[in-house]
Motif scaffolding. Sequence first.
Motif, PDB file in Angstrom:
ATOM      1  N   PRO A  39       0.841  -1.209   0.000  1.00 53.68           N
ATOM      2  CA  PRO A  39       0.000   0.000   0.000  1.00 53.68           C
ATOM      3  C   PRO A  39       0.875   1.258   0.000  1.00 53.68           C
ATOM      4  N   ALA A  40       0.579   2.161  -0.897  1.00 53.32           N
ATOM      5  CA  ALA A  40       1.407   3.372  -1.027  1.00 53.32           C
ATOM      6  C   ALA A  40       0.521   4.566  -1.346  1.00 53.32           C
ATOM      7  N   PHE A  41       1.131   5.729  -1.257  1.00 53.18           N
ATOM      8  CA  PHE A  41       0.474   6.957  -1.698  1.00 53.18           C
ATOM      9  C   PHE A  41       1.263   7.505  -2.877  1.00 53.18           C
ATOM     10  N   LYS A  42       0.539   7.875  -3.924  1.00 46.80           N
ATOM     11  CA  LYS A  42       1.162   8.322  -5.154  1.00 46.80           C
ATOM     12  C   LYS A  42       0.739   9.750  -5.489  1.00 46.80           C
ATOM     13  N   VAL A  43       1.670  10.454  -6.096  1.00 43.53           N
ATOM     14  CA  VAL A  43       1.360  11.814  -6.539  1.00 43.53           C
ATOM     15  C   VAL A  43       2.207  12.125  -7.760  1.00 43.53           C
ATOM     16  N   GLN A  44       1.590  12.720  -8.768  1.00 46.31           N
ATOM     17  CA  GLN A  44       2.316  13.146  -9.957  1.00 46.31           C
ATOM     18  C   GLN A  44       2.628  14.634  -9.853  1.00 46.31           C
ATOM     19  N   VAL A  45       3.854  14.974 -10.218  1.00 47.94           N
ATOM     20  CA  VAL A  45       4.305  16.365 -10.115  1.00 47.94           C
ATOM     21  C   VAL A  45       5.019  16.765 -11.402  1.00 47.94           C
ATOM     22  N   ASP A  46       5.120  18.076 -11.610  1.00 45.79           N
ATOM     23  CA  ASP A  46       5.861  18.587 -12.761  1.00 45.79           C
ATOM     24  C   ASP A  46       7.353  18.347 -12.567  1.00 45.79           C
ATOM     25  N   GLY A  47       8.045  18.051 -13.669  1.00 43.45           N
ATOM     26  CA  GLY A  47       9.492  17.928 -13.612  1.00 43.45           C
ATOM     27  C   GLY A  47       9.982  16.603 -14.164  1.00 43.45           C
ATOM     28  N   THR A  48      11.272  16.563 -14.457  1.00 42.73           N
ATOM     29  CA  THR A  48      11.877  15.309 -14.896  1.00 42.73           C
ATOM     30  C   THR A  48      12.057  14.402 -13.688  1.00 42.73           C
ATOM     31  N   ALA A  49      12.172  13.106 -13.941  1.00 42.09           N
ATOM     32  CA  ALA A  49      12.322  12.150 -12.848  1.00 42.09           C
ATOM     33  C   ALA A  49      13.555  12.452 -12.005  1.00 42.09           C
ATOM     34  N   THR A  50      14.640  12.836 -12.659  1.00 43.35           N
ATOM     35  CA  THR A  50      15.884  13.123 -11.936  1.00 43.35           C
ATOM     36  C   THR A  50      15.725  14.332 -11.018  1.00 43.35           C
ATOM     37  N   ASP A  51      15.142  15.424 -11.552  1.00 39.24           N
ATOM     38  CA  ASP A  51      14.956  16.633 -10.737  1.00 39.24           C
ATOM     39  C   ASP A  51      13.985  16.377  -9.581  1.00 39.24           C
ATOM     40  N   VAL A  52      12.908  15.631  -9.851  1.00 39.27           N
ATOM     41  CA  VAL A  52      11.920  15.346  -8.808  1.00 39.27           C
ATOM     42  C   VAL A  52      12.534  14.476  -7.721  1.00 39.27           C
ATOM     43  N   ARG A  53      13.310  13.495  -8.121  1.00 40.21           N
ATOM     44  CA  ARG A  53      13.974  12.637  -7.136  1.00 40.21           C
ATOM     45  C   ARG A  53      14.894  13.463  -6.235  1.00 40.21           C
ATOM     46  N   ASP A  54      15.688  14.355  -6.838  1.00 39.73           N
ATOM     47  CA  ASP A  54      16.626  15.174  -6.054  1.00 39.73           C
ATOM     48  C   ASP A  54      15.874  16.064  -5.070  1.00 39.73           C
ATOM     49  N   PHE A  55      14.772  16.700  -5.546  1.00 45.34           N
ATOM     50  CA  PHE A  55      14.021  17.581  -4.654  1.00 45.34           C
ATOM     51  C   PHE A  55      13.348  16.781  -3.543  1.00 45.34           C
ATOM     52  N   PHE A  56      12.805  15.606  -3.877  1.00 44.20           N
ATOM     53  CA  PHE A  56      12.147  14.780  -2.870  1.00 44.20           C
ATOM     54  C   PHE A  56      13.120  14.415  -1.753  1.00 44.20           C
ATOM     55  N   GLN A  57      14.299  13.980  -2.112  1.00 42.75           N
ATOM     56  CA  GLN A  57      15.282  13.604  -1.095  1.00 42.75           C
ATOM     57  C   GLN A  57      15.702  14.812  -0.252  1.00 42.75           C
ATOM     58  N   SER A  58      15.912  15.945  -0.930  1.00 42.98           N
ATOM     59  CA  SER A  58      16.313  17.153  -0.204  1.00 42.98           C
ATOM     60  C   SER A  58      15.203  17.619   0.732  1.00 42.98           C
ATOM     61  N   TRP A  59      13.958  17.585   0.247  1.00 44.86           N
ATOM     62  CA  TRP A  59      12.830  18.050   1.060  1.00 44.86           C
ATOM     63  C   TRP A  59      12.597  17.135   2.250  1.00 44.86           C
ATOM     64  N   MET A  60      12.682  15.821   2.064  1.00 49.73           N
ATOM     65  CA  MET A  60      12.490  14.879   3.175  1.00 49.73           C
ATOM     66  C   MET A  60      13.571  15.063   4.240  1.00 49.73           C
ATOM     67  N   LYS A  61      14.774  15.380   3.802  1.00 46.12           N
ATOM     68  CA  LYS A  61      15.862  15.582   4.763  1.00 46.12           C
ATOM     69  C   LYS A  61      15.658  16.869   5.552  1.00 46.12           C
ATOM     70  N   SER A  62      15.270  17.943   4.855  1.00 50.28           N
ATOM     71  CA  SER A  62      15.110  19.233   5.528  1.00 50.28           C
ATOM     72  C   SER A  62      13.820  19.312   6.345  1.00 50.28           C
ATOM     73  N   SER A  63      12.771  18.610   5.908  1.00 49.74           N
ATOM     74  CA  SER A  63      11.467  18.708   6.577  1.00 49.74           C
ATOM     75  C   SER A  63      11.280  17.676   7.675  1.00 49.74           C
ATOM     76  N   TYR A  64      11.801  16.462   7.462  1.00 51.45           N
ATOM     77  CA  TYR A  64      11.582  15.376   8.429  1.00 51.45           C
ATOM     78  C   TYR A  64      12.878  14.728   8.914  1.00 51.45           C
ATOM     79  N   ASN A  65      14.003  15.247   8.430  1.00 53.46           N
ATOM     80  CA  ASN A  65      15.308  14.676   8.767  1.00 53.46           C
ATOM     81  C   ASN A  65      15.375  13.191   8.390  1.00 53.46           C
ATOM     82  N   VAL A  66      14.699  12.854   7.311  1.00 51.21           N
ATOM     83  CA  VAL A  66      14.734  11.489   6.793  1.00 51.21           C
ATOM     84  C   VAL A  66      15.680  11.469   5.595  1.00 51.21           C
TER      85      VAL A  66
END
Length: 241
Positions: A39-66
């Motif tokens: 079971p997962a939660f999915k969301v589509q966003v604007d951007g290339t897969a590489t850019d979205v992956r980089d932002f996701f990792q950066s945001w999770m680290k800064s927002s949740y320290n994950v």
Amino acid sequence: MSKLYLLCLLLGTLLARPAAAQLYDVRPGDVSYNKNPRPAFKVQVDGTATDVRDFFQSWMKSSYNVKFKSGGVLGFMKSDVLTARQTPASSISGKLVDLYATITAPSDSVAEVSVFGGFDDNTFFSPDKTKTEYEALRTMVQSYAGAARLNAYRAMVAEGEKKVKASEKEKERLEKERLSLQSNTTANLKRIEELKKKNAENLTQSRADSVTLIGTNTVLEQNRLRLQRRRDRLTALDRKN
């Protein structure tokens, strides 16, 4: 056309496009992991897969320290799994949790982020067995979706500003070139008029010279005849003496 108008036009176009209805809309789904649906939660966003992956990792680290371990994007609709094993995430649970994410590319300008998690390899969050953690994961992904929207639009505005600046620079270049060509054309037309005037003067002078040449030829022939008569007379006088 002002920069503000062009940027508003860009954003209006982005907001009005049909695909925007499903973008940034978090929805439940399944992700295949270890040969089983999770079971997962999915969301589509604007951007290339590489850019979205980089932002996701950066945001999770800064927002949740994950801190997710990077997984490479393999191409169209394929991805590796990002993992954060036994990490503290108090917004989800007081226990250590495993979090997972995949980034796929439905198109070259849209990426889909799928997030799921659990306590270990045998216990994954689900709406029936771990409802609290499951709903907390939804809230996390929804928060990410909002941040991703702002990030994407900031990038689009930056790109729009870049294009506006490039267009303005090109406009200035073309205007300078236009003025230069206009100046050269004016100078050339002036030179053409001067040459036309000079040609007309030359033609008049040429005609006058032709008339003068005819008269000169006549005088030349007369002088030659006169000279010849004088030579003949001189010769006759020499013989008498």
